[in-house]
Design an enzyme around this catalytic site. Structure first.
Site, PDB file in Angstrom:
ATOM      1  N   LYS A 158      24.619 -12.596  -5.312  1.00  0.00           N
ATOM      2  CA  LYS A 158      25.437 -12.099  -6.162  1.00  0.00           C
ATOM      3  C   LYS A 158      26.989 -13.346  -6.359  1.00  0.00           C
ATOM      4  O   LYS A 158      26.564 -14.238  -6.147  1.00  0.00           O
ATOM      5  CB  LYS A 158      26.254 -10.976  -6.044  1.00  0.00           C
ATOM      6  CG  LYS A 158      25.810  -9.610  -5.460  1.00  0.00           C
ATOM      7  CD  LYS A 158      26.133  -8.172  -5.818  1.00  0.00           C
ATOM      8  CE  LYS A 158      24.880  -7.121  -5.038  1.00  0.00           C
ATOM      9  NZ  LYS A 158      25.653  -5.823  -4.998  1.00  0.00           N
ATOM     10  N   GLU A 208      17.156   0.582  -9.168  1.00  0.00           N
ATOM     11  CA  GLU A 208      19.059   0.315  -8.507  1.00  0.00           C
ATOM     12  C   GLU A 208      19.433   1.923  -8.645  1.00  0.00           C
ATOM     13  O   GLU A 208      20.026   1.706  -9.616  1.00  0.00           O
ATOM     14  CB  GLU A 208      19.393  -0.287  -8.537  1.00  0.00           C
ATOM     15  CG  GLU A 208      18.768  -2.213  -8.215  1.00  0.00           C
ATOM     16  CD  GLU A 208      19.129  -3.087  -7.803  1.00  0.00           C
ATOM     17  OE1 GLU A 208      18.922  -3.954  -6.552  1.00  0.00           O
ATOM     18  OE2 GLU A 208      20.544  -3.366  -8.761  1.00  0.00           O
ATOM     19  N   GLU A 213      26.373  -3.435 -12.227  1.00  0.00           N
ATOM     20  CA  GLU A 213      27.432  -3.895 -12.000  1.00  0.00           C
ATOM     21  C   GLU A 213      27.583  -5.105 -13.895  1.00  0.00           C
ATOM     22  O   GLU A 213      28.933  -4.857 -13.719  1.00  0.00           O
ATOM     23  CB  GLU A 213      27.935  -4.724 -11.063  1.00  0.00           C
ATOM     24  CG  GLU A 213      27.965  -4.167  -9.734  1.00  0.00           C
ATOM     25  CD  GLU A 213      26.988  -5.461  -8.162  1.00  0.00           C
ATOM     26  OE1 GLU A 213      27.331  -6.813  -8.897  1.00  0.00           O
ATOM     27  OE2 GLU A 213      26.804  -4.958  -7.085  1.00  0.00           O
ATOM     28  N   HIS A 235      21.989  -5.773 -14.482  1.00  0.00           N
ATOM     29  CA  HIS A 235      22.158  -5.161 -13.363  1.00  0.00           C
ATOM     30  C   HIS A 235      23.630  -4.122 -13.759  1.00  0.00           C
ATOM     31  O   HIS A 235      24.628  -4.302 -14.479  1.00  0.00           O
ATOM     32  CB  HIS A 235      22.957  -5.824 -12.905  1.00  0.00           C
ATOM     33  CG  HIS A 235      22.987  -5.668 -10.301  1.00  0.00           C
ATOM     34  ND1 HIS A 235      23.921  -5.349 -10.541  1.00  0.00           N
ATOM     35  CD2 HIS A 235      22.389  -6.108  -9.888  1.00  0.00           C
ATOM     36  CE1 HIS A 235      24.097  -5.124  -9.355  1.00  0.00           C
ATOM     37  NE2 HIS A 235      22.989  -5.551  -8.839  1.00  0.00           N
ATOM     38  N   GLY A 237      25.134  -1.684  -2.302  1.00  0.00           N
ATOM     39  CA  GLY A 237      26.600  -2.249  -1.486  1.00  0.00           C
ATOM     40  C   GLY A 237      26.545  -0.524  -0.978  1.00  0.00           C
ATOM     41  O   GLY A 237      28.446  -1.086  -0.460  1.00  0.00           O
ATOM     42  N   SER A 276      20.983  -0.822  -1.084  1.00  0.00           N
ATOM     43  CA  SER A 276      21.139  -1.001   0.485  1.00  0.00           C
ATOM     44  C   SER A 276      19.554  -1.173   1.903  1.00  0.00           C
ATOM     45  O   SER A 276      19.311  -0.350   2.316  1.00  0.00           O
ATOM     46  CB  SER A 276      21.674   0.445   0.897  1.00  0.00           C
ATOM     47  OG  SER A 276      22.974  -0.190   0.668  1.00  0.00           O
ATOM     48  N   ASN A 314      19.467 -11.664  -4.396  1.00  0.00           N
ATOM     49  CA  ASN A 314      20.883 -10.880  -5.419  1.00  0.00           C
ATOM     50  C   ASN A 314      21.742 -11.742  -5.191  1.00  0.00           C
ATOM     51  O   ASN A 314      22.657 -10.737  -3.798  1.00  0.00           O
ATOM     52  CB  ASN A 314      20.737  -9.631  -6.055  1.00  0.00           C
ATOM     53  CG  ASN A 314      21.774  -9.428  -7.390  1.00  0.00           C
ATOM     54  OD1 ASN A 314      22.532 -11.067  -7.035  1.00  0.00           O
ATOM     55  ND2 ASN A 314      22.785  -8.454  -7.680  1.00  0.00           N
TER      56      ASN A 314
END
Ligand code: PEP
Length: 255
Positions: A12, A168, A98, A96, A174, A214, A10
């Site tokens: 991003k 996730e 985010e 996701h 991250g 991660s 991904n």
């Protein structure tokens, strides 16, 4: 039931089209021919056309990071499943964390996108995961179960071969903090149990569940060795061809 590993990058909101070409060229050169592990890259929309021409001659698959649920119309700034399919995109990351956090996406709005994706024969990579507060409150499985049930409401069993899930944990994305191998396995087994309740044991055992948060070359082998971990959704480490391909290679040698 044997499930082929899927390692997805991904990217991003990173990389210009030129930078994307360099990265995908390097990935193609190292893992673009092998078929033991499926590899997918998800560039930003602006890089999809150039990356599409680059993966045409390789085994690497192309994904998008989002889409709108309507096929066309007055939705400024949005992109539809049909548009993605026309560029040979096969997968789309949906839900996701985010997008949930910054763009207000909910299990219900993501559900509409998932159903539209499969109608267009686009494979959703449906992301779910608990926050740190939810984990500390002991409600991880309750949250994951609601995300699976609501996000996959009305999902036709006949299309389950198109579905990929990604567990996730939000606190691991991250941050450099990774779920332990046992934490990942417990969550994946719990998610598969919910899928079995919804679609039956046999169907649930065929759905791939990726781990994301991660994942790096040095923790990939342990995570990918867990029986219910069927691949990875990689953010930061997917921007380096070496790290990404090392994770693919870890998948190739995982049991
Ligand atoms: C992600 O964004 O899906 C992700 C897992 O990011 P990272 O690998 O950087 O934690």
């Amino acid at each position: 039931m044997s499930r082929k590993f899927l390692i997805t990058g991904n990217w991003k909101m990173n990389l210009t089209p030129d930078e994307s070409v360099s990265l995908v060229d390097e990935i193609n050169a190292v893992v673009g021919i092998q078929t033991n592990v499926q590899v997918c890259v998800c560039p930003p929309f602006t890089s999809i056309p150039v990356v599409s021409t680059k993966v045409e001659q390789s085994e690497v698959l192309l994904g998008a990071q989002n889409m709108h649920e309507e096929p066309s119309g007055a939705y400024t700034g949005e992109v539809s499943a049909e548009m993605l399919r026309s560029l040979y995109v096969s997968h789309v990351i949906l839900g996701h964390s985010e997008r949930r956090q910054y763009f207000g996406e909910t299990n219900t709005s993501i559900n509409s996108k998932i159903l539209s994706a499969i109608n267009a024969n686009l494979k959703p990579i449906y992301c779910i995961g608990e926050t740190l507060e939810e984990r500390e409150a002991g409600s991880t499985m309750e949250i994951l179960s609601a995300q699976v049930r609501e996000g996959l409401s009305g999902f036709p069993s006949s299309a389950l071969d198109l579905l990929v899930l990604a567990y996730e944990p939000v606190w691991a994305i991250g941050t450099g903090k990774t779920a332990t191998n046992d934490m990942a396995q417990d969550a994946h087994a719990g998610i598969r149990k919910v899928l079995a309740e919804m679609f039956g044991e046999s169907a649930a055992s065929s759905v791939r569940i990726l781990y994301g948060g991660s994942m790096k070359p040095d923790n990939a082998t342990g995570l990918l060795s867990q029986p219910d971990v069927d691949g990875g959704l990689i953010g930061g480490a997917s921007l380096s061809a070496k790290s990404f391909c090392d994770i693919v290679q870890a998948a190739m040698s995982a049991p």
